[in-house]
Write an enzyme that holds these catalytic residues in place. Structure first.
Site, PDB file in Angstrom:
ATOM      1  N   SER A 161       0.803  -1.226   0.000  1.00 54.29           N
ATOM      2  CA  SER A 161       0.000   0.000   0.000  1.00 54.29           C
ATOM      3  C   SER A 161       0.837   1.278   0.000  1.00 54.29           C
ATOM      4  CB  SER A 161      -0.905   0.010   1.252  1.00 54.29           C
ATOM      5  OG  SER A 161      -0.113   0.019   2.436  1.00 54.29           O
TER       6      SER A 161
ATOM      7  N   GLY B 147       0.764   4.030   8.642  1.00 52.18           N
ATOM      8  CA  GLY B 147       0.832   2.581   8.605  1.00 52.18           C
ATOM      9  C   GLY B 147       0.716   2.083   7.174  1.00 52.18           C
TER      10      GLY B 147
ATOM     11  N   ASP C 164      -3.181   5.600   9.190  1.00 50.12           N
ATOM     12  CA  ASP C 164      -2.969   4.229   8.725  1.00 50.12           C
ATOM     13  C   ASP C 164      -3.373   4.124   7.258  1.00 50.12           C
ATOM     14  OD1 ASP C 164      -2.556   1.559   8.439  1.00 50.12           O
ATOM     15  OD2 ASP C 164      -3.958   0.924   9.996  1.00 50.12           O
ATOM     16  N   HIS C 165      -2.374   3.949   6.399  1.00 52.90           N
ATOM     17  CA  HIS C 165      -2.595   3.871   4.961  1.00 52.90           C
ATOM     18  C   HIS C 165      -2.726   2.427   4.476  1.00 52.90           C
ATOM     19  CE1 HIS C 165      -1.539   4.704   0.615  1.00 52.90           C
ATOM     20  NE2 HIS C 165      -2.310   5.739   0.869  1.00 52.90           N
ATOM     21  N   SER C 166      -2.737   1.458   5.392  1.00 56.62           N
ATOM     22  CA  SER C 166      -2.851   0.048   5.015  1.00 56.62           C
ATOM     23  C   SER C 166      -4.236  -0.243   4.452  1.00 56.62           C
ATOM     24  CB  SER C 166      -2.575  -0.856   6.217  1.00 56.62           C
ATOM     25  OG  SER C 166      -3.577  -0.699   7.204  1.00 56.62           O
TER      26      SER C 166
END
Length: 419
Positions: A200, A222, A360-362
């Protein structure tokens, strides 16, 4: 074999490449023979570096007849294992693994030990999250070690390796082109097997000539990673999935033998995607270790949310979804469909490691209950739940594994219920 006879066994003809500083790659050819006489065994090696003259060496030892077979097997096994290793995912200890999952932690202001490069790791042997002693910038860590196979491959000069790197947010641009899918990953394979790394992170991994490093833009938020080792034949189906997800490929090499076997991968790397329905594709892939993973790929013409418009129904499960919620047009939790979809809002690994989805970029999701459809699903991919991505390609890779599901389920502290 008569007492006066001599047997010659041709062990291996191998070629590989070495880097000489910043100079070109040097091709090394090796020929190895074992000469077995009445009471003597000789290992003879001949090699050539690039266009230089052939060199040779010979080593002989006296052995008793009963030791002959054992010695031959040891020599054979040692040589073959030391001269060639198939491309694979690698764990934090530098050992090849069937698959791994990494959760790169966000930069936590309240915990200076987590500066944006630390991560949690799991594979089949851990059965849970393990805090890594490496950082994302280390070439000895799981992602770094795995990708070193790409950086040490020799690039297009090596016709025994193929690769495709794609990332919709690789280049410095004010806005990213919607003609490509919202999808990020690495495909790397030799003529035996290879890896598909789904992740991601924008602007990652660097191009071949830059070498491996963790980008500064990857510190704050993240990120998620799924690496799976697949057999050579699996990459035909993987190439087909990419024709649906519409990747923005920024570096690739598909030598003739690979291009002949995987025309779909060639098309996807050249920006040639599916042109007619159906606009989705679901395929089960089996890792070299025998584990089943299901890839879900959608084209932009699908024009719906990956999770509520397709995935929850396909998995027959209510879903809890983690995604980047800071873009315009975020979709709310959806309870108007047969299988509900909820948006995760807060996560916690421990009292010292907890964070909001806003950093959080997950991209991942799990079935809300391990009993949904009788399978505890976990999916890791590259799509958000936002209006803009309804008209973009992308996907996710799912597996039904109780230990993986439990590891992710324990992280969820809060999710958005349907209003």
């Amino acid at each position: 074999m008569s007492r006066s006879s001599t047997c010659v066994y041709f062990l291996q003809h191998s070629s590989f490449q070495i880097l000489c500083g910043n100079r070109d790659v040097v091709l090394v050819w090796i020929y190895v023979f074992v000469v077995i006489k009445r009471k003597e065994v000789c290992v003879c090696a001949y090699w050539r570096l690039g266009r230089s003259c052939m060199r040779s060496a010979e080593y002989c030892i006296s052995v008793a007849p009963v030791q002959l077979t054992m010695l031959f097997l040891v020599i054979l096994t040692t040589f073959l294992c030391s001269t060639y290793a198939d491309i694979s995912c690698y764990n934090d200890d530098g050992q090849p693994v069937d698959w791994f999952i990494i959760y790169k932690l966000p930069k936590l202001k309240e915990n200076p030990d987590h500066d944006g490069e630390t991560y949690m790791y799991q594979d089949a042997s851990t059965q849970a999250w393990v805090e890594s002693t490496h950082t994302m910038n280390d070439t000895d860590g799981a992602v770094g070690h795995t990708l070193q196979q790409f950086y040490k491959s020799g690039g297009p000069k090596n016709e025994g390796v193929a690769y495709v790197l794609y990332n919709d947010q690789f280049e410095e641009k004010m806005s990213y082109p919607s003609k490509f899918g919202h999808t990020k990953g690495v495909i790397l394979l030799d003529q035996e097997q290879g890896i598909w790394l789904v992740h991601s992170t924008p602007k990652f991994p660097p191009k071949l000539q830059e070498g491996y490093y963790w980008p500064h833009n990857g510190l704050r938020n993240g990120q998620s990673f799924l690496c799976v080792t697949y057999s050579y034949s699996s990459f035909k189906a993987i190439g087909n999935q990419l024709m649906y997800t519409e990747p923005d490929c920024y570096e690739s090499s598909l030598p003739p033998s690979f291009a002949d076997d995987f025309p779909e991968l060639v098309s996807a790397s050249q920006g040639k995607f599916v042109k007619k329905p159906p606009w989705t594709s679901q395929v089960t892939l089996t890792s070299v270790g025998g584990k089943a993973f299901t890839s879900f790929a959608k084209n932009g013409h699908f024009e719906d949310d990956l999770y509520s418009g397709w995935l929850s129904g396909a998995l027959e499960s209510n879903l809890l979804v983690q995604f980047w919620p800071n873009s315009a047009g975020v979709l709310p939790s959806n309870c108007s469909i047969e299988y509900f979809v909820y948006s995760i809002e807060y996560l916690q690994f421990s009292q010292a490691i907890s964070f909001s989805h806003h950093i959080d970029h997950s991209k991942w999701c799990i079935s809300k209950s391990a009993n949904d459809s009788g399978k505890p699903w976990t999916c890791i991919g590259d799509m958000n739940r936002v209006e803009g991505e309804m008209k973009r390609g992308g996907g996710t890779v799912c597996t039904s594994d109780a230990a993986i599901w439990k590891a992710f389920y324990k992280l969820i502290e809060k999710y958005e219920d349907c209003s």
